[in-house]
Design a protein around this motif. Structure first.
Motif, PDB file in Angstrom:
ATOM      1  N   PRO A 175     -76.130  71.250 -45.417  1.00 53.40           N
ATOM      2  CA  PRO A 175     -75.895  70.021 -44.646  1.00 53.40           C
ATOM      3  C   PRO A 175     -76.304  68.791 -45.457  1.00 53.40           C
ATOM      4  O   PRO A 175     -77.332  68.794 -46.137  1.00 53.40           O
ATOM      5  CB  PRO A 175     -76.802  70.201 -43.416  1.00 53.40           C
ATOM      6  CG  PRO A 175     -76.952  71.680 -43.273  1.00 53.40           C
ATOM      7  CD  PRO A 175     -76.960  72.216 -44.678  1.00 53.40           C
ATOM      8  N   GLY A 176     -75.470  67.771 -45.402  1.00 53.97           N
ATOM      9  CA  GLY A 176     -75.744  66.523 -46.112  1.00 53.97           C
ATOM     10  C   GLY A 176     -75.349  66.514 -47.575  1.00 53.97           C
ATOM     11  O   GLY A 176     -75.542  65.506 -48.265  1.00 53.97           O
ATOM     12  N   ALA A 177     -74.792  67.606 -48.071  1.00 53.83           N
ATOM     13  CA  ALA A 177     -74.459  67.686 -49.495  1.00 53.83           C
ATOM     14  C   ALA A 177     -73.450  66.614 -49.911  1.00 53.83           C
ATOM     15  O   ALA A 177     -73.621  65.958 -50.951  1.00 53.83           O
ATOM     16  CB  ALA A 177     -73.922  69.076 -49.840  1.00 53.83           C
ATOM     17  N   ILE A 232     -68.323  72.949 -44.857  1.00 52.21           N
ATOM     18  CA  ILE A 232     -67.690  71.692 -45.291  1.00 52.21           C
ATOM     19  C   ILE A 232     -67.244  70.891 -44.070  1.00 52.21           C
ATOM     20  O   ILE A 232     -67.474  69.683 -43.999  1.00 52.21           O
ATOM     21  CB  ILE A 232     -66.525  71.992 -46.244  1.00 52.21           C
ATOM     22  CG1 ILE A 232     -67.067  72.648 -47.519  1.00 52.21           C
ATOM     23  CG2 ILE A 232     -65.739  70.720 -46.561  1.00 52.21           C
ATOM     24  CD1 ILE A 232     -66.034  73.306 -48.394  1.00 52.21           C
ATOM     25  N   CYS A 233     -66.630  71.545 -43.120  1.00 49.25           N
ATOM     26  CA  CYS A 233     -66.168  70.843 -41.922  1.00 49.25           C
ATOM     27  C   CYS A 233     -67.318  70.201 -41.151  1.00 49.25           C
ATOM     28  O   CYS A 233     -67.119  69.186 -40.483  1.00 49.25           O
ATOM     29  CB  CYS A 233     -65.404  71.803 -41.006  1.00 49.25           C
ATOM     30  SG  CYS A 233     -63.811  72.313 -41.654  1.00 49.25           S
ATOM     31  N   ASN A 234     -68.516  70.763 -41.251  1.00 45.91           N
ATOM     32  CA  ASN A 234     -69.668  70.253 -40.516  1.00 45.91           C
ATOM     33  C   ASN A 234     -70.489  69.225 -41.292  1.00 45.91           C
ATOM     34  O   ASN A 234     -71.560  68.832 -40.824  1.00 45.91           O
ATOM     35  CB  ASN A 234     -70.562  71.414 -40.074  1.00 45.91           C
ATOM     36  CG  ASN A 234     -69.886  72.289 -39.047  1.00 45.91           C
ATOM     37  OD1 ASN A 234     -69.105  71.818 -38.231  1.00 45.91           O
ATOM     38  ND2 ASN A 234     -70.173  73.580 -39.084  1.00 45.91           N
ATOM     39  N   GLN A 235     -70.004  68.790 -42.431  1.00 43.31           N
ATOM     40  CA  GLN A 235     -70.717  67.760 -43.192  1.00 43.31           C
ATOM     41  C   GLN A 235     -70.701  66.441 -42.423  1.00 43.31           C
ATOM     42  O   GLN A 235     -69.722  66.114 -41.746  1.00 43.31           O
ATOM     43  CB  GLN A 235     -70.066  67.556 -44.562  1.00 43.31           C
ATOM     44  CG  GLN A 235     -70.199  68.727 -45.505  1.00 43.31           C
ATOM     45  CD  GLN A 235     -71.608  68.888 -46.038  1.00 43.31           C
ATOM     46  OE1 GLN A 235     -72.226  67.940 -46.520  1.00 43.31           O
ATOM     47  NE2 GLN A 235     -72.130  70.107 -45.928  1.00 43.31           N
ATOM     48  N   SER A 236     -71.770  65.666 -42.558  1.00 41.35           N
ATOM     49  CA  SER A 236     -71.817  64.345 -41.907  1.00 41.35           C
ATOM     50  C   SER A 236     -70.863  63.368 -42.591  1.00 41.35           C
ATOM     51  O   SER A 236     -70.324  62.474 -41.950  1.00 41.35           O
ATOM     52  CB  SER A 236     -73.245  63.797 -41.908  1.00 41.35           C
ATOM     53  OG  SER A 236     -73.753  63.717 -43.229  1.00 41.35           O
ATOM     54  N   PHE A 237     -70.634  63.533 -43.880  1.00 36.98           N
ATOM     55  CA  PHE A 237     -69.657  62.724 -44.602  1.00 36.98           C
ATOM     56  C   PHE A 237     -68.288  63.368 -44.403  1.00 36.98           C
ATOM     57  O   PHE A 237     -68.113  64.559 -44.646  1.00 36.98           O
ATOM     58  CB  PHE A 237     -70.010  62.660 -46.094  1.00 36.98           C
ATOM     59  CG  PHE A 237     -69.074  61.805 -46.886  1.00 36.98           C
ATOM     60  CD1 PHE A 237     -69.202  60.432 -46.872  1.00 36.98           C
ATOM     61  CD2 PHE A 237     -68.060  62.373 -47.632  1.00 36.98           C
ATOM     62  CE1 PHE A 237     -68.331  59.631 -47.596  1.00 36.98           C
ATOM     63  CE2 PHE A 237     -67.184  61.585 -48.357  1.00 36.98           C
ATOM     64  CZ  PHE A 237     -67.323  60.207 -48.342  1.00 36.98           C
ATOM     65  N   THR A 238     -67.311  62.593 -43.952  1.00 41.43           N
ATOM     66  CA  THR A 238     -66.045  63.190 -43.526  1.00 41.43           C
ATOM     67  C   THR A 238     -64.825  62.759 -44.334  1.00 41.43           C
ATOM     68  O   THR A 238     -63.709  63.186 -44.031  1.00 41.43           O
ATOM     69  CB  THR A 238     -65.782  62.859 -42.048  1.00 41.43           C
ATOM     70  OG1 THR A 238     -65.729  61.433 -41.896  1.00 41.43           O
ATOM     71  CG2 THR A 238     -66.874  63.429 -41.154  1.00 41.43           C
ATOM     72  N   ASN A 239     -65.011  61.944 -45.359  1.00 41.38           N
ATOM     73  CA  ASN A 239     -63.868  61.465 -46.140  1.00 41.38           C
ATOM     74  C   ASN A 239     -63.557  62.442 -47.275  1.00 41.38           C
ATOM     75  O   ASN A 239     -63.845  62.190 -48.438  1.00 41.38           O
ATOM     76  CB  ASN A 239     -64.150  60.060 -46.681  1.00 41.38           C
ATOM     77  CG  ASN A 239     -62.946  59.463 -47.370  1.00 41.38           C
ATOM     78  OD1 ASN A 239     -61.818  59.922 -47.200  1.00 41.38           O
ATOM     79  ND2 ASN A 239     -63.179  58.444 -48.174  1.00 41.38           N
TER      80      ASN A 239
END
Length: 121
Positions: free
Chosen positions: A96-98, A24-31
């Motif tokens: 990734p990207g989920a 989760i911390c490594n997702q590109s979406f961070t909000n």
């Protein structure tokens, strides 16, 4: 306010929790915000939750007596502040990207109340 509140019940999952949290911390979406609900762990998971929270301000930890996974999820709902709730089991992880994918679907369907998606074994 975060778009996603990600509620993760934690009970004696020391072996699996790092992969779950890092996915989760490594997702590109961070909000997003992550709520780790320690449900009375005794294997060191409770301390690991505190370490994760100390390393990322989007992660909050709550410690409670053991009550089961539903109890932990319901507890997390009380403190979630996101527009959408995601329940992730502590022995699972997001690809990734989920989160970006979820956001895109929600933008395409703004009246969506529930979004169910598949899984990969």
């Amino acid at each position: 306010m975060p778009l996603f509140s990600i509620i993760i019940p934690v009970y004696n999952v020391l072996e699996y929790l790092p992969r779950c949290v890092s996915s989760i911390c490594n997702q590109s979406f961070t909000n997003w915000e992550m709520l780790l609900i320690d449900d009375g762990s005794t294997d060191g998971s409770e301390d690991l939750c505190d370490q994760f929270a100390a390393s990322d301000p989007r992660i909050r930890v709550f410690h409670k007596p053991n009550g089961g996974v539903s109890s932990a999820r319901n507890f997390g709902l009380r403190y979630a502040s996101g527009d959408y709730i995601l329940f992730v089991d502590s022995d699972d992880f997001l690809l990734p990207g989920a989160l970006s994918c979820l956001r895109n679907v929600l933008q395409q369907h703004p009246r969506c109340d529930i979004l169910q998606f598949g899984f990969q074994e």
